[in-house]
Design a protein around this motif. Structure first.
Motif, mmCIF file in Angstrom:
data_model
loop_
_atom_site.group_PDB
_atom_site.id
_atom_site.type_symbol
_atom_site.label_atom_id
_atom_site.label_comp_id
_atom_site.label_asym_id
_atom_site.label_seq_id
_atom_site.Cartn_x
_atom_site.Cartn_y
_atom_site.Cartn_z
ATOM 1 N N THR A 1 2.085 -37.046 -22.683
ATOM 2 C CA THR A 1 1.845 -36.009 -21.668
ATOM 3 C C THR A 1 0.813 -36.494 -20.654
ATOM 4 O O THR A 1 0.944 -36.265 -19.448
ATOM 5 N N GLU B 1 3.035 -27.291 -23.283
ATOM 6 C CA GLU B 1 2.019 -27.432 -24.328
ATOM 7 C C GLU B 1 1.817 -26.115 -25.081
ATOM 8 O O GLU B 1 1.786 -25.043 -24.473
ATOM 9 N N THR C 1 3.030 -31.022 -27.280
ATOM 10 C CA THR C 1 4.239 -30.759 -26.501
ATOM 11 C C THR C 1 5.325 -30.190 -27.409
ATOM 12 O O THR C 1 5.622 -30.781 -28.447
ATOM 13 N N ASP D 1 7.922 -33.048 -21.272
ATOM 14 C CA ASP D 1 7.128 -33.157 -20.046
ATOM 15 C C ASP D 1 8.098 -33.594 -18.963
ATOM 16 O O ASP D 1 9.078 -34.273 -19.251
#
Ligand SMILES: Nc1nc2c(ncn2[C@@H]2O[C@H](COP(=O)(O)OP(=O)(O)OP(=O)(O)O)[C@@H](O)[C@H]2O)c(=O)[nH]1
Ligand SMILES: [Mg+2]
Length: 199
Positions: free
Chosen positions: A26, A41, A64, A68
């Motif tokens: 991320t 997140e 996550t 992403d």
């Protein structure tokens, strides 16, 4: 009006940023992206104790849960669309979908927990998707050389291993450029081999 397609229309390419839990996926997508990165997140909660192994990344408070997403223009001819994978085993079911149509992958590794990236390496080897290793050099990690890491991961010789700090945009960009060069190199080699056998 000139209706000819412009020669400088950038070519869009899908790239995966993968690796184990908490290796910095991320962070990498966020630091290189020229658009506000999409992040999914969620807080690491008490329920995740015993499920998520946070040893080595004790200060990490979120993880996550889907993906992403970010974008970076590497040149006027090339735009990379970056898809970061979730790092934890329980989200493995997402990987096939995220890998669909990808041209290559960066597998991030943390030398304090190198085994975390084995499943990602296996996954891309099995899928035949070109990948490189980005070693995210955490401040308290031991400094291994690229060769030592390649040996520990039992990588084939042509796979680049690059040391990086994913918090730095330039460093992240260098990782992505290395991957693009590797993908182009592999495609050129494949084409040459095909021409040699057909002619
Ligand atoms: N000290 C140090 N911390 C770093 C470095 N790179 C990343 N971090 C921190 O380490 C953590 C990495 O977290 P993420 O980027 O969320 O990792 P991730 O791979 O996306 O994690 P998951 O999605 O949970 O698998 C963050 O807290 C970063 O701030 C580094 O080079 N040095
Ligand atoms: Mg993440």
């Amino acid at each position: 009006m000139d209706s000819k397609p412009s020669e400088t229309v950038p070519y869009p390419v899908k790239i995966l940023v993968a690796g184990g839990f908490g290796v910095g996926k991320t962070t990498l997508v966020g630091s290189v992206s020229e658009i506000r990165p999409l992040q999914t997140e969620e807080l690491l909660t008490e329920q995740s104790v015993g499920v998520d192994d946070t040893s080595g990344v004790e200060r990490k408070t979120t993880t996550t849960v889907a993906m992403d997403f970010g974008r970076i223009t590497l040149s006027e001819r090339l735009i990379l669309y970056l898809f970061g994978t979730p790092g934890q085993d329980r989200f493995w079911f997402m990987w096939d979908e995220l890998a669909e149509g990808a041209l290559g992958a960066v597998v991030l590794a943390d030398t304090r927990r190198l085994a975390e990236c084995f499943p990602a390496v296996d996954y891309f080897e099995r899928r035949g998707l070109p990948f490189i290793i980005g070693v995210n050099c955490f401040d308290d990690g031991y400094d291994y050389s690229g060769d030592e890491i390649a040996a520990a991961l039992d990588l084939s010789e042509d796979i680049p291993v690059i040391l990086c700090d994913v918090r730095q945009r330039e460093s992240g960009k260098e990782v992505l450029t290395t991957l693009v060069r590797h993908v182009i190199g592999r495609q050129t080699a494949k084409r040459a081999a095909a021409e040699a056998t057909s002619g």
